[in-house]
Design a protein around this motif. Structure first.
Motif, PDB file in Angstrom:
ATOM      1  N   ASP A 123       0.811  -1.220   0.000  1.00  0.00           N
ATOM      2  CA  ASP A 123       0.000   0.000   0.000  1.00  0.00           C
ATOM      3  C   ASP A 123       0.845   1.272   0.000  1.00  0.00           C
ATOM      4  O   ASP A 123       0.313   2.363   0.062  1.00  0.00           O
ATOM      5  CB  ASP A 123      -0.915   0.017   1.228  1.00  0.00           C
ATOM      6  CG  ASP A 123      -1.941  -1.091   1.164  1.00  0.00           C
ATOM      7  OD1 ASP A 123      -2.258  -1.544   0.050  1.00  0.00           O
ATOM      8  OD2 ASP A 123      -2.415  -1.521   2.228  1.00  0.00           O
ATOM      9  N   SER A 124       2.104   1.155  -0.104  1.00  0.00           N
ATOM     10  CA  SER A 124       2.980   2.325  -0.018  1.00  0.00           C
ATOM     11  C   SER A 124       2.941   3.139  -1.304  1.00  0.00           C
ATOM     12  O   SER A 124       3.100   2.624  -2.400  1.00  0.00           O
ATOM     13  CB  SER A 124       4.409   1.875   0.261  1.00  0.00           C
ATOM     14  OG  SER A 124       5.267   2.975   0.238  1.00  0.00           O
ATOM     15  N   THR A 125       2.710   4.447  -1.171  1.00  0.00           N
ATOM     16  CA  THR A 125       2.751   5.353  -2.324  1.00  0.00           C
ATOM     17  C   THR A 125       3.997   6.234  -2.261  1.00  0.00           C
ATOM     18  O   THR A 125       4.193   7.088  -3.116  1.00  0.00           O
ATOM     19  CB  THR A 125       1.494   6.231  -2.350  1.00  0.00           C
ATOM     20  OG1 THR A 125       1.415   6.958  -1.131  1.00  0.00           O
ATOM     21  CG2 THR A 125       0.251   5.389  -2.565  1.00  0.00           C
ATOM     22  N   GLU A 126       4.813   6.012  -1.278  1.00  0.00           N
ATOM     23  CA  GLU A 126       6.007   6.819  -1.089  1.00  0.00           C
ATOM     24  C   GLU A 126       6.968   6.682  -2.263  1.00  0.00           C
ATOM     25  O   GLU A 126       7.652   7.633  -2.629  1.00  0.00           O
ATOM     26  CB  GLU A 126       6.708   6.401   0.212  1.00  0.00           C
ATOM     27  CG  GLU A 126       7.909   7.240   0.552  1.00  0.00           C
ATOM     28  CD  GLU A 126       8.510   6.810   1.877  1.00  0.00           C
ATOM     29  OE1 GLU A 126       9.734   6.879   1.983  1.00  0.00           O
ATOM     30  OE2 GLU A 126       7.762   6.390   2.777  1.00  0.00           O
ATOM     31  N   ALA A 127       7.009   5.533  -2.883  1.00  0.00           N
ATOM     32  CA  ALA A 127       7.942   5.298  -3.981  1.00  0.00           C
ATOM     33  C   ALA A 127       7.606   6.153  -5.201  1.00  0.00           C
ATOM     34  O   ALA A 127       8.482   6.453  -6.005  1.00  0.00           O
ATOM     35  CB  ALA A 127       7.945   3.818  -4.367  1.00  0.00           C
ATOM     36  N   VAL A 128       6.348   6.589  -5.359  1.00  0.00           N
ATOM     37  CA  VAL A 128       5.958   7.386  -6.530  1.00  0.00           C
ATOM     38  C   VAL A 128       5.667   8.839  -6.178  1.00  0.00           C
ATOM     39  O   VAL A 128       5.254   9.607  -7.043  1.00  0.00           O
ATOM     40  CB  VAL A 128       4.728   6.749  -7.235  1.00  0.00           C
ATOM     41  CG1 VAL A 128       5.109   5.432  -7.843  1.00  0.00           C
ATOM     42  CG2 VAL A 128       3.552   6.640  -6.315  1.00  0.00           C
ATOM     43  N   SER A 129       5.854   9.242  -4.956  1.00  0.00           N
ATOM     44  CA  SER A 129       5.601  10.637  -4.578  1.00  0.00           C
ATOM     45  C   SER A 129       6.794  11.516  -4.962  1.00  0.00           C
ATOM     46  O   SER A 129       7.866  11.014  -5.278  1.00  0.00           O
ATOM     47  CB  SER A 129       5.322  10.743  -3.084  1.00  0.00           C
ATOM     48  OG  SER A 129       6.452  10.332  -2.363  1.00  0.00           O
ATOM     49  N   ARG A 130       6.550  12.815  -4.944  1.00  0.00           N
ATOM     50  CA  ARG A 130       7.582  13.775  -5.337  1.00  0.00           C
ATOM     51  C   ARG A 130       8.706  13.758  -4.296  1.00  0.00           C
ATOM     52  O   ARG A 130       8.450  13.804  -3.101  1.00  0.00           O
ATOM     53  CB  ARG A 130       6.994  15.166  -5.425  1.00  0.00           C
ATOM     54  CG  ARG A 130       7.989  16.180  -5.900  1.00  0.00           C
ATOM     55  CD  ARG A 130       7.576  17.597  -5.655  1.00  0.00           C
ATOM     56  NE  ARG A 130       6.284  17.998  -6.116  1.00  0.00           N
ATOM     57  CZ  ARG A 130       6.061  18.924  -7.034  1.00  0.00           C
ATOM     58  NH1 ARG A 130       7.085  19.531  -7.591  1.00  0.00           N
ATOM     59  NH2 ARG A 130       4.859  19.259  -7.365  1.00  0.00           N
TER      60      ARG A 130
END
Length: 136
Positions: A123-130
């Motif tokens: 569930d991690s979105t950190e890899a695609v965040s700015r």
């Protein structure tokens, strides 16, 4: 009954390479001490299925002969003491202070696995965040 027969069972059906090299080493030591057992050595050679394993057995046999000779020359020990030291006395003790205790599984920190290759949570979105350095 000679030293080799007291230490090793001679009624074996199959030998692995480790057992064969141990036995060949012991035969080399015994031969240097005056107890010949060529039939057993030839049977061990015949049991090995490759030229590589046969050469390992031959090297172990030579090593046993050489170490027995060197030990006999370095000390004034009798045959039983040489046999006990080279064949029966192969014990290694490690001081408790020398046992590595750091890191995971007791490995030193330099050899411990890194977390860099661990997968991200599903569930991690950190890899695609700015990236933070792009924010003003």
């Amino acid at each position: 009954m000679n030293r080799y027969e007291r230490e090793f069972d001679t009624d074996w059906d199959a030998l692995g390479k480790d057992g064969a090299t141990d036995r060949a080493y012991a035969i080399g030591v015994a031969e240097r001490l005056g107890e010949y057992n060529r039939e057993e050595l030839e049977a061990i050679y015949a049991e090995m299925d490759s030229a590589y394993h046969r050469s390992m057995v031959e090297l172990a046999y030579d090593e046993g002969r050489n170490e027995a000779k060197a030990t006999a020359e370095a000390t004034n020990a009798d045959g039983d003491a040489i046999w006990a030291e080279l064949v029966e006395g192969e014990r290694t003790t490690v001081d408790e202070d020398d046992i590595p205790t750091g890191g995971r599984d007791g490995l030193p920190d330099a050899l411990a696995p890194s977390e860099l290759l661990d997968r991200q949570e599903v569930d991690s979105t950190e890899a695609v965040s700015r990236p933070e350095f792009l924010d003003r």
